[in-house]
Design a protein around this motif. Structure first.
Motif, PDB file in Angstrom:
ATOM      1  N   TYR A 124       0.819  -1.228   0.000  1.00  0.00           N
ATOM      2  CA  TYR A 124       0.000   0.000   0.000  1.00  0.00           C
ATOM      3  C   TYR A 124       0.850   1.274   0.000  1.00  0.00           C
ATOM      4  O   TYR A 124       0.486   2.274   0.602  1.00  0.00           O
ATOM      5  CB  TYR A 124      -1.004   0.010   1.165  1.00  0.00           C
ATOM      6  N   ALA A 152      -7.280   0.261   9.917  1.00  0.00           N
ATOM      7  CA  ALA A 152      -7.014  -0.204   8.538  1.00  0.00           C
ATOM      8  C   ALA A 152      -8.023   0.425   7.579  1.00  0.00           C
ATOM      9  O   ALA A 152      -8.546  -0.227   6.676  1.00  0.00           O
ATOM     10  CB  ALA A 152      -7.037  -1.730   8.464  1.00  0.00           C
ATOM     11  N   GLY A 183      -7.586   2.595   5.280  1.00  0.00           N
ATOM     12  CA  GLY A 183      -7.103   2.823   3.923  1.00  0.00           C
ATOM     13  C   GLY A 183      -7.252   4.256   3.460  1.00  0.00           C
ATOM     14  O   GLY A 183      -6.919   5.211   4.181  1.00  0.00           O
ATOM     15  N   ASP A 236      -4.657   3.996   9.658  1.00  0.00           N
ATOM     16  CA  ASP A 236      -4.169   2.955   8.745  1.00  0.00           C
ATOM     17  C   ASP A 236      -2.653   2.898   8.871  1.00  0.00           C
ATOM     18  O   ASP A 236      -2.008   3.896   9.186  1.00  0.00           O
ATOM     19  CB  ASP A 236      -4.551   3.272   7.285  1.00  0.00           C
ATOM     20  N   LEU A 237      -2.111   1.726   8.605  1.00  0.00           N
ATOM     21  CA  LEU A 237      -0.653   1.569   8.636  1.00  0.00           C
ATOM     22  C   LEU A 237       0.026   2.408   7.553  1.00  0.00           C
ATOM     23  O   LEU A 237       1.111   2.937   7.742  1.00  0.00           O
ATOM     24  CB  LEU A 237      -0.319   0.084   8.431  1.00  0.00           C
ATOM     25  N   SER A 238      -0.655   2.524   6.420  1.00  0.00           N
ATOM     26  CA  SER A 238      -0.032   3.170   5.262  1.00  0.00           C
ATOM     27  C   SER A 238      -0.316   4.677   5.235  1.00  0.00           C
ATOM     28  O   SER A 238      -1.466   5.097   5.042  1.00  0.00           O
ATOM     29  CB  SER A 238      -0.564   2.516   3.977  1.00  0.00           C
ATOM     30  N   SER A 241      -0.279   1.073  13.265  1.00  0.00           N
ATOM     31  CA  SER A 241      -0.628  -0.338  13.084  1.00  0.00           C
ATOM     32  C   SER A 241      -1.713  -0.711  14.089  1.00  0.00           C
ATOM     33  O   SER A 241      -1.736  -0.197  15.210  1.00  0.00           O
ATOM     34  CB  SER A 241       0.615  -1.190  13.330  1.00  0.00           C
ATOM     35  N   SER A 265     -13.305  -2.261  11.317  1.00  0.00           N
ATOM     36  CA  SER A 265     -12.389  -2.439  10.190  1.00  0.00           C
ATOM     37  C   SER A 265     -13.183  -3.094   9.061  1.00  0.00           C
ATOM     38  O   SER A 265     -14.060  -3.918   9.315  1.00  0.00           O
ATOM     39  CB  SER A 265     -11.247  -3.359  10.630  1.00  0.00           C
ATOM     40  N   SER A 311      -9.414  -6.465   5.913  1.00  0.00           N
ATOM     41  CA  SER A 311      -8.083  -5.966   6.304  1.00  0.00           C
ATOM     42  C   SER A 311      -7.452  -6.885   7.344  1.00  0.00           C
ATOM     43  O   SER A 311      -6.225  -7.062   7.355  1.00  0.00           O
ATOM     44  CB  SER A 311      -8.193  -4.554   6.875  1.00  0.00           C
ATOM     45  N   TYR A 344      -4.909  -9.652   6.642  1.00  0.00           N
ATOM     46  CA  TYR A 344      -3.466  -9.390   6.517  1.00  0.00           C
ATOM     47  C   TYR A 344      -2.689  -9.913   7.725  1.00  0.00           C
ATOM     48  O   TYR A 344      -1.463  -9.932   7.708  1.00  0.00           O
ATOM     49  CB  TYR A 344      -3.196  -7.887   6.338  1.00  0.00           C
TER      50      TYR A 344
END
Ligand SMILES: C[S@@+](CC[C@H](N)C(=O)[O-])C[C@H]1O[C@@H](n2cnc3c(N)ncnc32)[C@H](O)[C@@H]1O
Length: 246
Positions: free
Chosen positions: A6, A47, A49, A68-70, A88, A103, A107, A110
């Motif tokens: 991502y 998560a 996004g 989100d992590l990204s 995270s 969530s 997700s 993952y």
């Protein structure tokens, strides 16, 4: 060499998801959030996004955080969603507790080990009010098998080309998506995404090891009970009373 997941994909993610009915999804999430009995209280999306749901939901709660992590995915979310944080779900950096945590879009698939799944549950339990609700959907094997063909696809947006190759290994129960991306300047990059397709019953066992219990488990977008033959299942968890581990 494969890039962080991502990162590059963030710029084509919304194009890949253009046929997803997020409005219906948002309505379903609102109904689930009311199971808290605390209408319109605080919500944390993990998560989340690129924040398509956040844009539809942020003003339905008195306080809404998109996480989100990204950071690349978050950077593509709407500016109307004010509270965003890159973190995270194994390490949620909140002092405040939330009434509702959720969530979407598998997700949590993952998470590749059962140990880490329980870790994620514990992390969410720590930042959820005692009468709060945590809900997430999971992708089951039928989904991997049924949609494998559709996940071998390609597209182009803003001069960026993407090619997705999807493989499901029923022995390891790992679903791998490889994305080959050609950036607008011609550079070729790749992301490899691995998701674990747990057995339906695995979820109940993992949840049993946490401070949650299963309040409901439905076929996603419905209120019909799910079972192992479902494509996706929606888990609705509530916190056990202290010392109520069975
Ligand atoms: C399939 S996308 C779903 C995004 C969004 N929920 C939606 O419905 O469009 C999966 C998301 O999970 C995020 N993710 C994966 N591992 C994560 C982790 N450990 N903590 C937080 N987010 C994570 C990814 O960055 C990605 O944005």
């Amino acid at each position: 060499m494969a890039s962080k997941t991502y990162s590059y994909l963030a710029d084509v993610y919304n194009d890949m998801m253009r046929f997803i009915d997020y409005r219906t999804w948002a309505k379903y999430i609102i109904v689930l959030s009311r199971l808290t009995g605390n209408k319109n209280k605080s919500a944390l999306e993990i998560a989340g996004g690129s924040g398509t749901l956040a844009k539809l939901l942020y003003n339905r709660f008195s306080f809404y955080v998109l996480s989100d992590l990204s950071s690349e995915m978050l950077a593509n979310s709407s500016p109307v969603v004010k509270n965003k944080i890159s973190c995270s779900f194994y390490n949620l950096p909140f002092k405040k507790k939330f009434n509702f945590v959720f969530s979407t879009f598998d997700s949590v698939n993952y998470i590749l080990t059962k140990k880490n799944f329980v870790l994620m549950l514990e992390e969410v339990a720590n930042i959820l009010e005692d009468d709060g609700v945590f809900t997430f959907d999971v992708s089951l094997e039928r989904n991997s098998l049924k949609h494998l063909k559709n996940l071998n696809r390609q597209g182009e947006v803003n001069g960026i080309k993407y090619f997705q190759k999807s493989i499901y290994n029923p022995k390891t129960r790992i679903h791998t998506n490889r994305f080959d991306i050609i950036l607008a300047d011609g550079e070729k990059v790749q992301e490899i995404h691995k998701q674990r397709v747990y057995l339906f019953n695995d979820y109940f066992q993992m949840i049993d090891k946490s401070d949650f219990y299963v309040y409901g488990c439905y076929k996603t977008f419905s209120f019909d009970d799910a079972d192992e033959s479902a494509e996706r299942a929606q888990f609705i968890l509530k916190k056990r009373k202290p010392n109520a581990h069975i």
